[in-house]
Design an enzyme around this catalytic site. Structure first.
Site, PDB file in Angstrom:
ATOM      1  CG  LEU A   1      -2.036  -1.014   1.304  1.00 27.10           C
ATOM      2  CD1 LEU A   1      -2.758  -0.918   2.630  1.00 27.10           C
ATOM      3  CD2 LEU A   1      -3.020  -0.784   0.152  1.00 27.10           C
ATOM      4  CG  HIS A   2       4.103   3.529   2.720  1.00 25.99           C
ATOM      5  ND1 HIS A   2       4.970   4.433   2.147  1.00 25.99           N
ATOM      6  CD2 HIS A   2       3.728   4.064   3.904  1.00 25.99           C
ATOM      7  CE1 HIS A   2       5.118   5.463   2.961  1.00 25.99           C
ATOM      8  NE2 HIS A   2       4.373   5.273   4.033  1.00 25.99           N
ATOM      9  N   PRO A   3       3.584   4.133  -0.751  1.00 25.40           N
ATOM     10  CG  PRO A   3       3.495   6.468  -0.701  1.00 25.40           C
ATOM     11  CD  PRO A   3       2.814   5.241  -0.145  1.00 25.40           C
ATOM     12  NE  ARG A   4       6.338   0.066  -3.812  1.00 25.99           N
ATOM     13  CZ  ARG A   4       5.073  -0.267  -4.080  1.00 25.99           C
ATOM     14  NH1 ARG A   4       4.076   0.247  -3.398  1.00 25.99           N
ATOM     15  NH2 ARG A   4       4.800  -1.129  -5.031  1.00 25.99           N
TER      16      ARG A   4
END
Length: 378
Positions: A79-82
């Site tokens: 889910l997290h942007p990276r």
């Protein structure tokens, strides 16, 4: 001795074998590992470690090498942007560590990551001349400050910066739509006139929508105040507020009782007690072995420290008492002593004013220890 905290964020939170390898690598680099916090939904792990600038530099390079070997950004889903497998490397100066010392450390780490591992580096926050934000980097279109323009084929790039203490804090909105979550985060964000120092995003998760926040002003907006505001906004929108989640550790002065066992100061002291016990035990005589056993026995309860004033005061006394014991046992001042003193200073700040008249003599003794350059043998 200068002491720095680092909170690297890695793009893996599901494979426990790899998470363990990553945690081990930063410890083998010499850092004092305080916490490992993997998240399956975000597929992300947040490590918390501390040490001298030299220790932090070695530990981060060791961690980066392991991340490059173990992870492949092309196969990552979460889910997290990276932007990379070692996505973010925040550095936080502790206690009396100067801004110039941590700024120099950020430069040294960045240069080492590019020179030794060919990992491109974006500087952000106070390490960036323009105080560039992570959101600006993740939006794309920027060239790395070191390396590039092409990113590492499997590891991407890393975002390296230094900052003041903050807390990563999540709250679940039960059965809420993403649109409802976005309505709440819009009103929470400082940039929109919301709460001071609050950055927020909304993510769809199993069971609802998660409000994911960075709390940058812990005096104005501690987690408990932020939760109260989310409850208020949720009531207005007809959204049920579920469990909250601290990511990593929290300074004692901003912690709520639900964060017992997750205090930065408790973990710092526990690690110092473990390392100190090992150092004392290395002196091969019966008396030193008894002292080592006493220090090691305090580590587990210190890890479980809660934020009530009585707990904090007693813990602070134990921390500085342990430092004096180490001195008496012949252990020269170093990182272990520095961690105990930083932890004691943190719990001292967290003891609220109304408790001071009841415990004036004990607080005065604690202050005297903290004001001294070093604590000598009793």
């Amino acid at each position: 001795m200068p002491l720095v905290e680092t909170i690297p964020n890695l793009s893996e939170g599901r494979d426990t074998r790899i998470v363990d390898l990553l945690a081990t690598s930063i410890r083998q680099g010499g850092c004092h590992l305080l916490d490992s916090d993997p998240d399956r939904d975000h597929n992300r792990t947040v490590l918390t470690a501390a040490g001298s600038p030299a220790t932090i530099r070695t530990g981060i390079v060791s961690l980066a090498a392991q991340a490059i070997e173990s992870l492949d950004l092309r196969r990552h889903h979460g889910l997290h942007p990276r932007v990379g497998v070692l996505d973010v490397i925040p550095l936080v100066p502790l206690d009396r560590t100067s801004d110039s010392e941590v700024a120099d450390l950020a430069d040294e780490i960045g240069e080492a990551l590019w020179r030794e591992l060919k990992l491109p580096v974006f500087y952000y926050g106070l390490a960036s001349p323009s105080h560039r934000r992570l959101a600006d980097i993740r939006r794309g279109g920027l060239r790395p400050d070191l390396g590039g323009p092409a990113l590492h084929p499997t590891a991407g790039a890393t975002c390296l910066g230094w900052r003041r203490p903050m807390v990563a804090y999540n709250i679940l909105l039960r059965d809420a739509s993403l649109e409802q979550g976005q309505a709440i985060v819009t009103r929470l964000r400082e940039a929109n006139g919301g709460m001071a120092g609050v950055d927020a995003l909304a993510f769809p998760t199993a069971g609802g929508t998660q409000v994911s926040m960075n709390l940058r002003d812990l005096r104005a907006s501690p987690p408990e105040a932020v939760r109260a505001e989310v409850l208020r906004l949720g009531l207005e929108l007809g959204v049920a507020v579920g469990m909250d989640q601290l990511v990593g550790l929290c300074p004692a002065h901003a912690a709520s009782p639900r964060m017992t066992g997750r205090l930065l100061e408790g973990r710092l002291a526990a690690e110092a007690l473990r390392r100190g016990g090992v150092l004392v035990r290395a002196v091969d005589d019966e008396e030193h072995h008894r002292v080592a056993s006493a220090l090691l026995a305090l580590a587990a309860p210190m890890s479980a420290l809660g934020p009530t004033p009585d707990e904090l005061l007693y813990a602070g006394e134990l921390m500085l008492g342990a430092e004096r014991t180490l001195m008496a046992a012949g252990i020269e001042p170093g990182e272990v002593h520095a961690m105990l003193r930083v932890a004691a200073a943190g719990v001292r700040v967290a003891i609220p004013e109304p408790n001071q008249s009841r415990t004036a003599k004990r607080l005065a003794a604690l202050d005297n220890w903290l004001d001294s350059e070093t604590s000598g043998p009793v």
